[in-house]
Design a protein around this motif. Structure first.
Motif, PDB file in Angstrom:
ATOM      1  N   ARG A 160       1.188   4.212  10.525  1.00 49.28           N
ATOM      2  CA  ARG A 160       0.170   3.365  11.138  1.00 49.28           C
ATOM      3  C   ARG A 160      -1.122   3.386  10.323  1.00 49.28           C
ATOM      4  O   ARG A 160      -1.843   2.385  10.263  1.00 49.28           O
ATOM      5  CB  ARG A 160      -0.075   3.807  12.583  1.00 49.28           C
ATOM      6  N   ALA A 161      -1.446   4.497   9.698  1.00 50.72           N
ATOM      7  CA  ALA A 161      -2.624   4.554   8.827  1.00 50.72           C
ATOM      8  C   ALA A 161      -2.475   3.585   7.662  1.00 50.72           C
ATOM      9  O   ALA A 161      -3.443   2.926   7.255  1.00 50.72           O
ATOM     10  CB  ALA A 161      -2.828   5.975   8.310  1.00 50.72           C
ATOM     11  N   ALA A 162      -1.258   3.484   7.111  1.00 51.34           N
ATOM     12  CA  ALA A 162      -1.021   2.545   6.014  1.00 51.34           C
ATOM     13  C   ALA A 162      -1.259   1.110   6.455  1.00 51.34           C
ATOM     14  O   ALA A 162      -1.787   0.291   5.696  1.00 51.34           O
ATOM     15  CB  ALA A 162       0.400   2.713   5.480  1.00 51.34           C
ATOM     16  N   VAL A 163      -0.900   0.795   7.693  1.00 49.06           N
ATOM     17  CA  VAL A 163      -1.145  -0.550   8.220  1.00 49.06           C
ATOM     18  C   VAL A 163      -2.642  -0.822   8.286  1.00 49.06           C
ATOM     19  O   VAL A 163      -3.119  -1.890   7.877  1.00 49.06           O
ATOM     20  CB  VAL A 163      -0.503  -0.707   9.611  1.00 49.06           C
ATOM     21  N   HIS A 164      -3.417   0.129   8.773  1.00 51.07           N
ATOM     22  CA  HIS A 164      -4.868  -0.045   8.841  1.00 51.07           C
ATOM     23  C   HIS A 164      -5.464  -0.243   7.452  1.00 51.07           C
ATOM     24  O   HIS A 164      -6.345  -1.080   7.251  1.00 51.07           O
ATOM     25  CB  HIS A 164      -5.516   1.159   9.515  1.00 51.07           C
ATOM     26  N   LEU A 165      -4.983   0.521   6.482  1.00 49.89           N
ATOM     27  CA  LEU A 165      -5.495   0.401   5.123  1.00 49.89           C
ATOM     28  C   LEU A 165      -5.193  -0.977   4.541  1.00 49.89           C
ATOM     29  O   LEU A 165      -6.023  -1.576   3.856  1.00 49.89           O
ATOM     30  CB  LEU A 165      -4.889   1.490   4.235  1.00 49.89           C
ATOM     31  N   THR A 166      -4.012  -1.494   4.818  1.00 52.97           N
ATOM     32  CA  THR A 166      -3.608  -2.793   4.293  1.00 52.97           C
ATOM     33  C   THR A 166      -4.443  -3.921   4.882  1.00 52.97           C
ATOM     34  O   THR A 166      -4.746  -4.905   4.204  1.00 52.97           O
ATOM     35  CB  THR A 166      -2.117  -3.044   4.583  1.00 52.97           C
ATOM     36  N   ARG A 189      -3.110   3.108  -3.861  1.00 49.37           N
ATOM     37  CA  ARG A 189      -1.648   3.148  -3.893  1.00 49.37           C
ATOM     38  C   ARG A 189      -1.187   4.488  -3.344  1.00 49.37           C
ATOM     39  O   ARG A 189      -1.609   5.548  -3.813  1.00 49.37           O
ATOM     40  CB  ARG A 189      -1.136   2.970  -5.321  1.00 49.37           C
ATOM     41  N   LEU A 190      -0.330   4.439  -2.353  1.00 50.17           N
ATOM     42  CA  LEU A 190       0.174   5.639  -1.702  1.00 50.17           C
ATOM     43  C   LEU A 190       1.678   5.727  -1.899  1.00 50.17           C
ATOM     44  O   LEU A 190       2.383   4.729  -1.765  1.00 50.17           O
ATOM     45  CB  LEU A 190      -0.132   5.616  -0.204  1.00 50.17           C
ATOM     46  N   THR A 210       0.821  -1.206   0.000  1.00 49.71           N
ATOM     47  CA  THR A 210       0.000   0.000   0.000  1.00 49.71           C
ATOM     48  C   THR A 210       0.856   1.257   0.000  1.00 49.71           C
ATOM     49  O   THR A 210       0.587   2.209  -0.729  1.00 49.71           O
ATOM     50  CB  THR A 210      -0.916   0.028   1.225  1.00 49.71           C
ATOM     51  N   LEU A 211       1.890   1.279   0.827  1.00 52.86           N
ATOM     52  CA  LEU A 211       2.689   2.480   1.005  1.00 52.86           C
ATOM     53  C   LEU A 211       4.055   2.308   0.347  1.00 52.86           C
ATOM     54  O   LEU A 211       4.882   1.525   0.805  1.00 52.86           O
ATOM     55  CB  LEU A 211       2.855   2.785   2.492  1.00 52.86           C
TER      56      LEU A 211
END
Length: 278
Positions: free
Chosen positions: A52-58, A65-66, A2-3
């Motif tokens: 941490r936001a990227a972890v939640h999104l994943t 895609r970020l 994602t990140l």
């Protein structure tokens, strides 16, 4: 993944990611945070919330895609120069943001989100975003990380184990106080100087933090130095509260990113910008 990290991509990968992805620009500061927190606190916390936001999104289904840029480590901090800071003028910070946004747009990014970690940057960041979108064919969003808390609990990220209990709006975000110290004890405990000293109440209270009437912005010369560089007593901060606070902001940012993606994804009808997607 994602990140993605801009620094680690080739130019062709940058172009490919820009076609549909969202560029994330963290911005922070280098300034005094009383005697127990490091100069880079604002930068470190903006990065921690994004990670941490990227972890939640994943964790919760397909995610946009970020591409995260290196954090801009300097901000507008003249009010902290009484102790120590590396400060950009408002005009310089606005110009730097304009140049970074222009570079991203020229490199193919049509969607950009700025995530801020320092209160002194907020107005300048929002003005830069508004001005840039007037002259470039891009969609740009901006937020300060403490404003996007997920107060409704799980929301659309799927996390139901933490409803954000323990919030203290009276001292959030503050400066070098309970909120930031708790977050740093969760995100970077090795950088917090302990024991955290107790700060006696300051009378009269600083006007910038408690204006005499709602809606007023009040600044009085010498206030930051008079109150010792912090807005409230940090000695009650703890890592457990910090993890709850950090997760609430990360979930909120994840929801904000999903909403921004849904509203602006390439191919979405531009004629209906007010229609949201769940």
């Amino acid at each position: 993944m994602t990140l993605l990290t801009l620094t680690e991509l080739t130019w062709r990968e940058v172009r490919a990611a820009g076609a549909e992805g969202i560029a994330l620009l963290p911005i922070g500061s280098q300034e005094q945070h009383a005697g127990h927190l490091p100069m880079g606190t604002d930068t470190l916390l903006a990065e921690a919330v994004i990670d941490r936001a990227a972890v939640h999104l994943t964790r919760h289904g397909p995610a946009p895609r970020l591409v995260r840029l290196p954090a801009l480590p300097f901000g507008h901090s003249p009010h902290h120069l009484f102790a120590a800071a590396v400060s950009l003028s408002a005009a310089t910070l606005g110009a730097v943001l304009d140049d970074v946004l222009d570079s991203l747009a020229t490199s193919g990014y049509q969607r950009i989100m700025v995530v801020n970690g320092h209160g002194g940057n907020d107005e300048i960041m929002r003005l830069a975003v508004k001005r840039f979108a007037l002259r470039a064919e891009v969609t740009v969003a901006a937020c300060s990380y403490w404003t996007v808390t997920d107060r409704d609990g799980a929301g659309d990220t799927g996390d139901a184990d933490d409803t954000g209990d323990g919030e203290r709006p009276d001292v959030t975000p503050g400066h070098a106080g309970w909120f930031e110290t708790s977050l740093m004890l969760a995100a970077h405990p090795g950088l917090v100087r302990t024991p955290v000293p107790s700060r006696a109440p300051v009378e009269p209270p600083p006007l910038f933090d408690r204006p005499p009437y709602p809606g007023l912005t009040v600044e009085r010369h010498g206030e930051w130095q008079r109150v010792g560089g912090s807005t409230d007593d940090a000695c009650g901060a703890d890592a457990a509260a910090g993890h709850r606070l950090l997760d609430a902001r990360a979930r909120g940012l994840a929801r904000a990113i999903r909403a921004f993606d849904a509203a602006t994804h390439p191919g979405r009808a531009a004629a209906h910008p007010s229609q949201g997607e769940e």
